[in-house]
Design a protein around this motif. Structure first.
Motif, PDB file in Angstrom:
ATOM      1  N   LEU A  10      23.728  13.965  16.852  1.00  0.00           N
ATOM      2  CA  LEU A  10      23.129  15.000  17.590  1.00  0.00           C
ATOM      3  C   LEU A  10      21.603  15.132  17.712  1.00  0.00           C
ATOM      4  O   LEU A  10      20.978  15.562  18.533  1.00  0.00           O
ATOM      5  CB  LEU A  10      23.757  16.269  17.417  1.00  0.00           C
ATOM      6  CG  LEU A  10      25.460  15.931  17.748  1.00  0.00           C
ATOM      7  CD1 LEU A  10      26.113  17.567  17.254  1.00  0.00           C
ATOM      8  CD2 LEU A  10      25.621  15.692  19.134  1.00  0.00           C
ATOM      9  N   MET A  11      21.023  14.571  16.660  1.00  0.00           N
ATOM     10  CA  MET A  11      19.678  15.318  16.350  1.00  0.00           C
ATOM     11  C   MET A  11      18.861  14.034  17.309  1.00  0.00           C
ATOM     12  O   MET A  11      17.623  14.406  17.625  1.00  0.00           O
ATOM     13  CB  MET A  11      19.136  15.035  15.121  1.00  0.00           C
ATOM     14  CG  MET A  11      19.776  16.082  14.286  1.00  0.00           C
ATOM     15  SD  MET A  11      19.302  17.731  14.435  1.00  0.00           S
ATOM     16  CE  MET A  11      19.839  18.547  13.037  1.00  0.00           C
ATOM     17  N   THR A  12      19.270  12.967  17.198  1.00  0.00           N
ATOM     18  CA  THR A  12      18.598  11.834  18.201  1.00  0.00           C
ATOM     19  C   THR A  12      18.971  11.845  19.626  1.00  0.00           C
ATOM     20  O   THR A  12      18.305  11.244  20.563  1.00  0.00           O
ATOM     21  CB  THR A  12      18.690  10.366  17.607  1.00  0.00           C
ATOM     22  OG1 THR A  12      20.146  10.262  17.395  1.00  0.00           O
ATOM     23  CG2 THR A  12      18.251  10.316  16.059  1.00  0.00           C
ATOM     24  N   GLU A  13      19.921  12.644  20.103  1.00  0.00           N
ATOM     25  CA  GLU A  13      20.491  12.638  21.314  1.00  0.00           C
ATOM     26  C   GLU A  13      19.516  13.557  22.253  1.00  0.00           C
ATOM     27  O   GLU A  13      19.222  14.733  21.764  1.00  0.00           O
ATOM     28  CB  GLU A  13      21.946  13.342  21.490  1.00  0.00           C
ATOM     29  CG  GLU A  13      22.863  12.310  20.919  1.00  0.00           C
ATOM     30  CD  GLU A  13      23.146  11.267  21.860  1.00  0.00           C
ATOM     31  OE1 GLU A  13      23.211  11.182  23.008  1.00  0.00           O
ATOM     32  OE2 GLU A  13      23.569  10.107  21.619  1.00  0.00           O
ATOM     33  N   LYS A  50      22.465  24.063   6.364  1.00  0.00           N
ATOM     34  CA  LYS A  50      22.072  22.592   5.933  1.00  0.00           C
ATOM     35  C   LYS A  50      23.196  21.824   5.857  1.00  0.00           C
ATOM     36  O   LYS A  50      23.027  20.572   6.419  1.00  0.00           O
ATOM     37  CB  LYS A  50      21.751  22.680   4.198  1.00  0.00           C
ATOM     38  CG  LYS A  50      21.186  21.632   3.851  1.00  0.00           C
ATOM     39  CD  LYS A  50      20.793  21.713   2.221  1.00  0.00           C
ATOM     40  CE  LYS A  50      20.181  20.417   1.682  1.00  0.00           C
ATOM     41  NZ  LYS A  50      19.955  20.404   0.317  1.00  0.00           N
ATOM     42  N   PHE A  51      24.378  22.391   5.743  1.00  0.00           N
ATOM     43  CA  PHE A  51      25.694  21.562   6.162  1.00  0.00           C
ATOM     44  C   PHE A  51      25.738  21.357   7.610  1.00  0.00           C
ATOM     45  O   PHE A  51      26.134  19.825   7.972  1.00  0.00           O
ATOM     46  CB  PHE A  51      26.849  21.994   5.532  1.00  0.00           C
ATOM     47  CG  PHE A  51      28.228  21.349   5.824  1.00  0.00           C
ATOM     48  CD1 PHE A  51      28.532  20.444   5.186  1.00  0.00           C
ATOM     49  CD2 PHE A  51      28.977  21.985   6.896  1.00  0.00           C
ATOM     50  CE1 PHE A  51      29.761  19.566   5.588  1.00  0.00           C
ATOM     51  CE2 PHE A  51      30.033  21.147   7.379  1.00  0.00           C
ATOM     52  CZ  PHE A  51      30.657  20.171   6.620  1.00  0.00           C
ATOM     53  N   LYS A  81      25.167  17.454  11.985  1.00  0.00           N
ATOM     54  CA  LYS A  81      24.438  16.978  13.326  1.00  0.00           C
ATOM     55  C   LYS A  81      23.940  15.752  13.298  1.00  0.00           C
ATOM     56  O   LYS A  81      23.842  14.835  14.037  1.00  0.00           O
ATOM     57  CB  LYS A  81      23.516  17.845  13.775  1.00  0.00           C
ATOM     58  CG  LYS A  81      24.381  19.385  14.497  1.00  0.00           C
ATOM     59  CD  LYS A  81      23.403  20.332  14.905  1.00  0.00           C
ATOM     60  CE  LYS A  81      23.915  21.590  15.420  1.00  0.00           C
ATOM     61  NZ  LYS A  81      23.109  22.667  15.595  1.00  0.00           N
ATOM     62  N   GLN A  82      22.973  15.393  11.842  1.00  0.00           N
ATOM     63  CA  GLN A  82      22.171  14.245  11.800  1.00  0.00           C
ATOM     64  C   GLN A  82      23.254  13.096  11.929  1.00  0.00           C
ATOM     65  O   GLN A  82      23.141  12.073  12.261  1.00  0.00           O
ATOM     66  CB  GLN A  82      21.413  14.519  10.509  1.00  0.00           C
ATOM     67  CG  GLN A  82      20.614  13.133  10.269  1.00  0.00           C
ATOM     68  CD  GLN A  82      19.233  13.164  11.078  1.00  0.00           C
ATOM     69  OE1 GLN A  82      19.069  14.342  11.676  1.00  0.00           O
ATOM     70  NE2 GLN A  82      18.770  12.170  11.506  1.00  0.00           N
TER      71      GLN A  82
END
Length: 200
Positions: free
Chosen positions: A79-82, A68-69, A74-75
């Motif tokens: 990185l989640m939207t990359e 979760k951390f 990443k969020q």
């Protein structure tokens, strides 16, 4: 890491559960008594198994918390939207990118993610650019600073010879042109005289 410990503990619990079943149902192995029933050995095995299962639950919770951390990080880093490209896609994109795209990308190296100027990177880019200019101009600087050699003397002599030949060619062409002109004048004069005599 934690995942490896969790997987190892899960495998050990599975093995212990099988041993407990062997103990209860009276299957004799090197680690079971072979006496059927729920005896003290089976109770001890069950207590150990419960303890390991509790440890597994704790470890699983730790792994989930860590994941979760990491997901949150990443969020936060975006990185989640990359959009992540494969090596083949990157090769294809690099083939499409022209000089302007590459030049723009190099220019962006001098800026941080928040749009502020990265002074250190900008100075490094400037230094590298000046270094290339220096290397390009270095042969000229070396030539200008070096003393005149035999090659320079030979080149100068060749230039003198070429100039002299050019001057002589010019003089020859002028002389030939003058002689041709004199001949043309003489011929033309003779034609005029012949015409006048013919009319008389």
């Amino acid at each position: 890491g934690l995942k490896a410990q969790r997987d190892s503990l899960a495998a050990a619990i599975k093995s212990d559960r099988q041993k407990l079943n062997y103990e209860i149902f009276g299957n004799k192995t090197t680690e079971t008594s072979g006496v059927m029933g729920y005896g003290p050995y089976a109770k001890r095995k069950e207590a150990e198994l419960k303890q390991r299962e509790q440890n597994l639950d704790t470890l699983t919770a730790d792994v989930r918390q860590m994941e979760k951390f990491v997901d949150g990080r990443k969020q936060f880093d975006g990185l989640m939207t990359e959009k992540l490209y494969t090596s083949k896609q990157l090769d294809s994109l690099s083939n499409i990118a022209g000089f302007a795209d590459r030049n723009w990308a190099l220019g962006q190296l001098s800026f941080n993610a928040d749009g502020s100027k990265d002074f250190n990177t900008a100075m490094a880019v400037t230094f590298i650019g000046l270094l290339f200019i220096f290397f390009e101009c270095l042969p000229v600087f070396v030539k200008l600073m070096s003393a005149r050699g035999s090659y320079d003397h030979a080149v100068e002599n060749e230039e003198v010879v070429q100039k002299h030949l050019s001057d002589k060619d010019r003089d020859m062409e002028i002389t030939v042109a003058d002689q041709i002109q004199d001949t043309r004048v003489s011929i033309r004069s003779q034609q005029r005289l012949d015409d006048l005599r013919a009319r008389e």
